[in-house]
Every structure is written in structure tokens, then in C-alpha cells.
Design a protein around this motif. Structure first.
Motif, PDB file in Angstrom:
ATOM      1  N   ASP A 177       0.850  -1.204   0.000  1.00  0.00           N
ATOM      2  CA  ASP A 177       0.000   0.000   0.000  1.00  0.00           C
ATOM      3  C   ASP A 177       0.881   1.248   0.000  1.00  0.00           C
ATOM      4  N   ASN A 178       1.797   1.298  -0.955  1.00  0.00           N
ATOM      5  CA  ASN A 178       2.839   2.318  -0.919  1.00  0.00           C
ATOM      6  C   ASN A 178       2.789   3.254  -2.129  1.00  0.00           C
ATOM      7  N   LEU A 179       1.569   3.587  -2.594  1.00  0.00           N
ATOM      8  CA  LEU A 179       1.427   4.499  -3.725  1.00  0.00           C
ATOM      9  C   LEU A 179       1.504   5.961  -3.299  1.00  0.00           C
ATOM     10  N   GLY A 180       1.509   6.211  -2.008  1.00  0.00           N
ATOM     11  CA  GLY A 180       1.554   7.582  -1.488  1.00  0.00           C
ATOM     12  C   GLY A 180       0.391   7.833  -0.555  1.00  0.00           C
ATOM     13  N   SER A 181       0.655   8.526   0.538  1.00  0.00           N
ATOM     14  CA  SER A 181      -0.368   8.750   1.555  1.00  0.00           C
ATOM     15  C   SER A 181      -1.504   9.619   1.041  1.00  0.00           C
ATOM     16  N   VAL A 182      -2.667   9.459   1.651  1.00  0.00           N
ATOM     17  CA  VAL A 182      -3.847  10.268   1.354  1.00  0.00           C
ATOM     18  C   VAL A 182      -4.305  10.910   2.656  1.00  0.00           C
ATOM     19  N   CYS A 183      -4.624  12.203   2.599  1.00  0.00           N
ATOM     20  CA  CYS A 183      -5.030  12.928   3.808  1.00  0.00           C
ATOM     21  C   CYS A 183      -6.541  12.795   4.026  1.00  0.00           C
ATOM     22  N   ASP A 184      -6.996  11.605   4.380  1.00  0.00           N
ATOM     23  CA  ASP A 184      -8.416  11.371   4.630  1.00  0.00           C
ATOM     24  C   ASP A 184      -8.884  12.101   5.890  1.00  0.00           C
ATOM     25  N   ASN A 185     -10.116  12.620   5.827  1.00  0.00           N
ATOM     26  CA  ASN A 185     -10.734  13.269   6.994  1.00  0.00           C
ATOM     27  C   ASN A 185      -9.832  14.337   7.597  1.00  0.00           C
ATOM     28  N   CYS A 186      -9.207  15.086   6.719  1.00  0.00           N
ATOM     29  CA  CYS A 186      -8.245  16.078   7.163  1.00  0.00           C
ATOM     30  C   CYS A 186      -8.810  17.491   6.970  1.00  0.00           C
ATOM     31  N   PRO A 187      -8.843  18.321   8.016  1.00  0.00           N
ATOM     32  CA  PRO A 187      -9.323  19.699   7.869  1.00  0.00           C
ATOM     33  C   PRO A 187      -8.526  20.461   6.812  1.00  0.00           C
ATOM     34  N   LYS A 188      -9.188  21.323   6.065  1.00  0.00           N
ATOM     35  CA  LYS A 188      -8.522  22.034   4.976  1.00  0.00           C
ATOM     36  C   LYS A 188      -7.309  22.826   5.441  1.00  0.00           C
ATOM     37  N   GLU A 189      -7.372  23.338   6.673  1.00  0.00           N
ATOM     38  CA  GLU A 189      -6.281  24.193   7.128  1.00  0.00           C
ATOM     39  C   GLU A 189      -4.980  23.433   7.367  1.00  0.00           C
ATOM     40  N   ILE A 190      -5.041  22.084   7.448  1.00  0.00           N
ATOM     41  CA  ILE A 190      -3.798  21.330   7.642  1.00  0.00           C
ATOM     42  C   ILE A 190      -3.578  20.320   6.530  1.00  0.00           C
ATOM     43  N   CYS A 191      -4.214  20.516   5.380  1.00  0.00           N
ATOM     44  CA  CYS A 191      -4.070  19.574   4.265  1.00  0.00           C
ATOM     45  C   CYS A 191      -3.576  20.272   3.012  1.00  0.00           C
ATOM     46  N   ILE A 192      -2.693  19.578   2.301  1.00  0.00           N
ATOM     47  CA  ILE A 192      -2.320  20.000   0.961  1.00  0.00           C
ATOM     48  C   ILE A 192      -2.574  18.815   0.049  1.00  0.00           C
ATOM     49  N   PRO A 193      -3.605  18.876  -0.808  1.00  0.00           N
ATOM     50  CA  PRO A 193      -3.967  17.715  -1.626  1.00  0.00           C
ATOM     51  C   PRO A 193      -2.927  17.399  -2.677  1.00  0.00           C
ATOM     52  N   PHE A 194      -2.980  16.154  -3.177  1.00  0.00           N
ATOM     53  CA  PHE A 194      -1.996  15.670  -4.131  1.00  0.00           C
ATOM     54  C   PHE A 194      -2.025  16.465  -5.431  1.00  0.00           C
ATOM     55  N   LYS A 195      -3.206  16.964  -5.852  1.00  0.00           N
ATOM     56  CA  LYS A 195      -3.302  17.755  -7.079  1.00  0.00           C
ATOM     57  C   LYS A 195      -2.433  18.998  -6.999  1.00  0.00           C
ATOM     58  N   LEU A 196      -2.447  19.640  -5.828  1.00  0.00           N
ATOM     59  CA  LEU A 196      -1.624  20.832  -5.644  1.00  0.00           C
ATOM     60  C   LEU A 196      -0.159  20.470  -5.664  1.00  0.00           C
ATOM     61  N   ILE A 197       0.182  19.334  -5.062  1.00  0.00           N
ATOM     62  CA  ILE A 197       1.571  18.880  -5.076  1.00  0.00           C
ATOM     63  C   ILE A 197       2.043  18.641  -6.500  1.00  0.00           C
ATOM     64  N   LYS A 198       1.215  17.979  -7.290  1.00  0.00           N
ATOM     65  CA  LYS A 198       1.585  17.698  -8.671  1.00  0.00           C
ATOM     66  C   LYS A 198       1.751  18.983  -9.472  1.00  0.00           C
ATOM     67  N   ASN A 199       0.851  19.929  -9.285  1.00  0.00           N
ATOM     68  CA  ASN A 199       0.942  21.198 -10.001  1.00  0.00           C
ATOM     69  C   ASN A 199       2.197  21.951  -9.600  1.00  0.00           C
ATOM     70  N   THR A 200       2.491  21.940  -8.302  1.00  0.00           N
ATOM     71  CA  THR A 200       3.690  22.638  -7.826  1.00  0.00           C
ATOM     72  C   THR A 200       4.941  22.015  -8.397  1.00  0.00           C
ATOM     73  N   ASN A 201       4.983  20.678  -8.461  1.00  0.00           N
ATOM     74  CA  ASN A 201       6.151  19.991  -8.975  1.00  0.00           C
ATOM     75  C   ASN A 201       6.355  20.256 -10.458  1.00  0.00           C
ATOM     76  N   ASN A 202       5.295  20.554 -11.169  1.00  0.00           N
ATOM     77  CA  ASN A 202       5.397  20.748 -12.610  1.00  0.00           C
ATOM     78  C   ASN A 202       5.725  22.173 -13.005  1.00  0.00           C
ATOM     79  N   ASP A 203       5.760  23.064 -12.022  1.00  0.00           N
ATOM     80  CA  ASP A 203       6.051  24.460 -12.331  1.00  0.00           C
ATOM     81  C   ASP A 203       7.525  24.615 -12.762  1.00  0.00           C
TER      82      ASP A 203
END
Length: 203
Positions: A177-203
């Protein structure tokens, strides 16, 4: 001086191997698999080991477990929560040339005696980032596909996972189960979703 009775010696060896081999073989088959998950209740990442055997006071020897994170995590040591094995962070590499989208963190333990139940996860240690924010895509280092110590930017750092018994037998087997962690049930103020990570990495 009496000469060695080879037939008698050979028979003794065969008998000895017959009785010892089953226990040696059983020991050689012991292994531990690794995974990690975001713990939404405590706000940390938990690292687990899952054994394929049951044992009480099983003596684990020197151990290294490494974590791979997206490059947007703070370039600081992780905050480690250690349990019975006493893990601590010993090394880190940020955005090496061999994997510029990732940061690497190595944790080490000198071992302990643990109680294992077959196929039941054992919590080895937990960690969080210095800003306490959850990032998705955090995973266990892959010995086969992640950069080794000789690759550009790794500065000779060996981040390979290894779990040894006190008999120097390698227990580490695979990650699951090592495809990468998911922030389930995580308040928005302490979460950075994977989509944002991918976009940031592609900049």
C-alpha cells in the motif's frame, strides 16, 4: 592418534542437520513488510511493520527505514514520535538531482525485543512535518527504484530500508500500500492535496 571415522562423522552430521534444519529454515523465512498512513485522529504519519510470523520478545537488531516526500515539504528534520524501538532521524536529502521532485528522510533504530502476531501491523514510529500540515504522496523508500547512494545529488547517503535480527538476518521484505499517503478526513487548514503537489512539482 586415531583417524577420523568418516562414516560415523557423516552420519552424525546428517542427524544434526535433520534436527536443526527445521528451526533454521523457519527462522530464514521470517520477514517484515512496511507501510505508512496518515492518522487523521492524531495528525501524524504512522509507519507500520507487518510480520509473517508470531513471536514474543523477538529480538530486532539495527534497523533503517526511509521516507520519501514531495519536494514541497519543509526542508527541515521531521518531528519524530518514537515508541519501543526508539527511532530517530539520522539523515535527509532535499531535491537531489537524481529525484528533484522528492525529499528523502532516513530513520534508524538500534533494535528492541518486540511481540509480533502474524499479519498484524505493529506501529514502529510516527512523524509529522514542522508546520504540522498533511501532504499527500508521502511513502516508504523503494530499495529497487529510488536513488541509491552513488546517484547524482545523494551525497553518498544510503537510504535503503533494512531490518535485521540480532543474528544479522535480513527481515525486511517489501513495502505494501505504498502508492503515497492520502489525507483522509483532514481539515482544509492542515491539508495540501496531491493535485496541488503535482501542479507545484510541474512548475
Amino acid at each position: 592418534m586415531k583417524s577420523l571415522n568418516f562414516r560415523s562423522f557423516k552420519r552424525s552430521v546428517i542427524i544434526l542437520v535433520f534436527f536443526i534444519w527445521p528451526s533454521v529454515s523457519a527462522l530464514a523465512q521470517n520477514h517484515i513488510n512496511l507501510t505508512l498512513r496518515w492518522n487523521s485522529k492524531s495528525g501524524v504519519y504512522d509507519v507500520y511493520g507487518k510480520p509473517n510470523f508470531t513471536a514474543q520478545d523477538y529480538p530486532i537488531g539495527p534497523t533503517q527505514i526511509s521516507i520519501v516526500c514531495p519536494k514541497i515539504v519543509p526542508n527541515k528534520n521531521l518531528r519524530t514520535i518514537s515508541y519501543q524501538m526508539g527511532f530517530s532521524q539520522i539523515d535527509s536529502i532535499f531535491e537531489p538531482l537524481a529525484a528533484p521532485q522528492s525529499d528523502f528522510f532516513a530513520f534508524q533504530s538500534f533494535g528492541a525485543k518486540l511481540d509480533f502476531i502474524e499479519n498484524v501491523e505493529y506501529l514502529l514510529f510516527s512523524f509529522r512535518f514542522t508546520d504540522n500540515i498533511c501532504r499527500e504522496g508521502v511513502r516508504i523508500f523503494d530499495n529497487d527504484s529510488d536513488p541509491n547512494y552513488s546517484m547524482p545529488g545523494m551525497s553518498g547517503g544510503d537510504f535503503r530500508n533494512a531490518i535485521y535480527s540480532v543474528m544479522s538476518e535480513e527481515l525486511y521484505n517489501i513495502n505494501y500500500d505504498n502508492l503515497g499517503s492520502v489525507c483522509d478526513n483532514c481539515p482544509k487548514e492542515i491539508c495540501i492535496p496531491f493535485k496541488l503537489i503535482k501542479n507545484t512539482n510541474n512548475d
